[in-house]
Design a protein around this motif. Structure first.
Motif, PDB file in Angstrom:
ATOM      1  N   ARG A  18       4.889   7.669   3.468  1.00 43.71           N
ATOM      2  CA  ARG A  18       5.046   6.379   4.153  1.00 43.71           C
ATOM      3  C   ARG A  18       3.851   6.079   5.051  1.00 43.71           C
ATOM      4  NH1 ARG A  18      10.428   8.165   4.008  1.00 43.71           N
ATOM      5  NH2 ARG A  18      10.257   9.221   6.025  1.00 43.71           N
ATOM      6  N   LYS A  19       3.302   7.104   5.689  1.00 45.36           N
ATOM      7  CA  LYS A  19       2.123   6.901   6.538  1.00 45.36           C
ATOM      8  C   LYS A  19       0.927   6.448   5.709  1.00 45.36           C
ATOM      9  CE  LYS A  19       3.248  10.046  10.353  1.00 45.36           C
ATOM     10  NZ  LYS A  19       2.853  11.303  11.051  1.00 45.36           N
TER      11      LYS A  19
ATOM     12  N   THR B  72       7.663  11.360   4.826  1.00 43.35           N
ATOM     13  CA  THR B  72       7.022  10.750   5.996  1.00 43.35           C
ATOM     14  C   THR B  72       5.531  10.600   5.775  1.00 43.35           C
ATOM     15  OG1 THR B  72       8.692  11.683   7.482  1.00 43.35           O
ATOM     16  CG2 THR B  72       6.599  11.008   8.472  1.00 43.35           C
TER      17      THR B  72
ATOM     18  N   SER C 283       5.540  15.512   2.398  1.00 43.79           N
ATOM     19  CA  SER C 283       6.824  14.943   2.814  1.00 43.79           C
ATOM     20  C   SER C 283       6.886  13.437   2.556  1.00 43.79           C
ATOM     21  CB  SER C 283       7.037  15.191   4.309  1.00 43.79           C
ATOM     22  OG  SER C 283       6.085  14.454   5.066  1.00 43.79           O
TER      23      SER C 283
ATOM     24  N   GLN D  46       7.236  -2.265   2.960  1.00 46.23           N
ATOM     25  CA  GLN D  46       7.345  -0.904   2.464  1.00 46.23           C
ATOM     26  C   GLN D  46       7.477  -0.922   0.945  1.00 46.23           C
ATOM     27  OE1 GLN D  46      10.410   1.140   4.672  1.00 46.23           O
ATOM     28  NE2 GLN D  46       9.351   0.903   6.620  1.00 46.23           N
TER      29      GLN D  46
ATOM     30  N   LYS E 293       1.469   2.827   4.757  1.00 46.38           N
ATOM     31  CA  LYS E 293       1.222   1.909   5.873  1.00 46.38           C
ATOM     32  C   LYS E 293      -0.270   1.687   6.077  1.00 46.38           C
ATOM     33  CE  LYS E 293       5.406   2.596   8.640  1.00 46.38           C
ATOM     34  NZ  LYS E 293       5.961   3.031   9.944  1.00 46.38           N
TER      35      LYS E 293
END
Length: 293
Positions: free
Chosen positions: A213-214, A210, A208, A232, A217
């Motif tokens: 993005r994790k 998400t 995904s 980002q 990070k």
């Protein structure tokens, strides 16, 4: 007529035919927010300056100016078309939101080196590719092309013919212009490695957004850059603009912006652009002398 019905039956066919689904999603989100405040589905009859202004004022008490401005833009886009087609009598005169301008954040050369080093520490695999290779290649391509993350991830494997990466119009914002980029030898090596699979895209990410993005990070934190919105993926695009401008090149044309105002206001980090330029204080009279120690 509800705004949702107007969106689906009038606005999308007339204004968004062939456009990105994200554009429709954002408009639908604006309608949802307006409807929640009203306590019922919003209709064309609710498109009144006072009503909409009261809704935006209520939102401003809870959300950022940028969020309020985005929702205002969505509702007014629907409103203007409805008025133009005679479904609403008056045009909107809702005052714009006052949005504070924030200095764009890009990555300096030193920060990019830290980012690349942190990416090389990534563990595990992304499909058939080591995660360290995947994210180093993602940084290299993001920086050298200035493309948005969505376009990079959706570029088909057929678009890679060393040393050029062809990003089809259909995966880019606006879906109007194909772009062809020649990459550096170092980036080419990374793209060769990351595309050594039988998947449909150069960067074969099946999890995904998400999850992506994790992972990003984790990399920015390891690089000592934090994990806020300003670091980002889009920071790579701002870095492209800033480093091109610092080198005296046309970042506006390279990124495909309609005006240089967009580039200057939202993409150029003065830490990068002005790094080699004389500082303002150096032109001022030196009134205060160092005290003798």
């Amino acid at each position: 007529m509800t705004l949702t019905t107007f969106l689906d039956t009038v606005y999308v066919p007339l204004r968004l035919r062939g456009r990105s689904p994200e554009s429709v999603r954002l408009l639908r989100h604006s309608i949802t927010q307006f409807s929640r405040w009203l306590g019922r589905p919003a209709t064309l009859e609710d498109l009144d300056d006072l009503v909409v202004s009261q809704w935006l004022a209520a939102m401003a008490a809870k959300k950022s100016p940028n969020s309020v401005a985005r929702e205002r833009s969505g509702i007014l886009a629907l409103w203007n078309l409805a008025q133009g087609r005679g479904l609403v009598r008056l045009r909107p005169t809702v005052a714009p939101e006052l949005v504070p301008h924030k200095v764009p954040r890009a990555f300096t050369a030193e920060e990019l080196e830290r980012l690349a080093r942190a990416a090389s520490w990534s563990s595990g695999w992304v499909g058939p590719v080591p995660a360290a290779t995947f994210f180093r290649a993602l940084i290299a391509v993001g920086l050298e092309t200035g493309e948005r993350i969505s376009a990079i991830l959706h570029t088909p494997r057929s678009g890679w013919q060393r040393p050029t990466l062809t990003v089809p119009a259909i995966v880019r914002k606006g879906r109007a212009q194909e772009r062809v980029y020649e990459l550096s030898p170092e980036a080419c090596d990374l793209v060769d490695a990351v595309s050594s699979h039988s998947g449909p895209t150069v960067f074969w990410w099946t999890a995904s957004g998400t999850a992506l993005r994790k992972r990003w990070k984790t990399i920015t934190r390891r690089a000592g850059l934090g994990d806020g919105r300003d670091v980002q993926f889009h920071a790579l695009r701002r870095s492209t603009a800033s480093h091109l401008t610092a080198a005296g090149l046309d970042a506006t044309a390279y990124l495909g912006h309609s005006t240089d105002r967009i580039t200057r206001r939202s993409y150029l980090d003065p830490r990068v652009v002005d790094a080699t330029r004389p500082k303002a204080w150096q032109s001022m009279p030196r009134v205060f002398k160092p005290e003798a120690g």
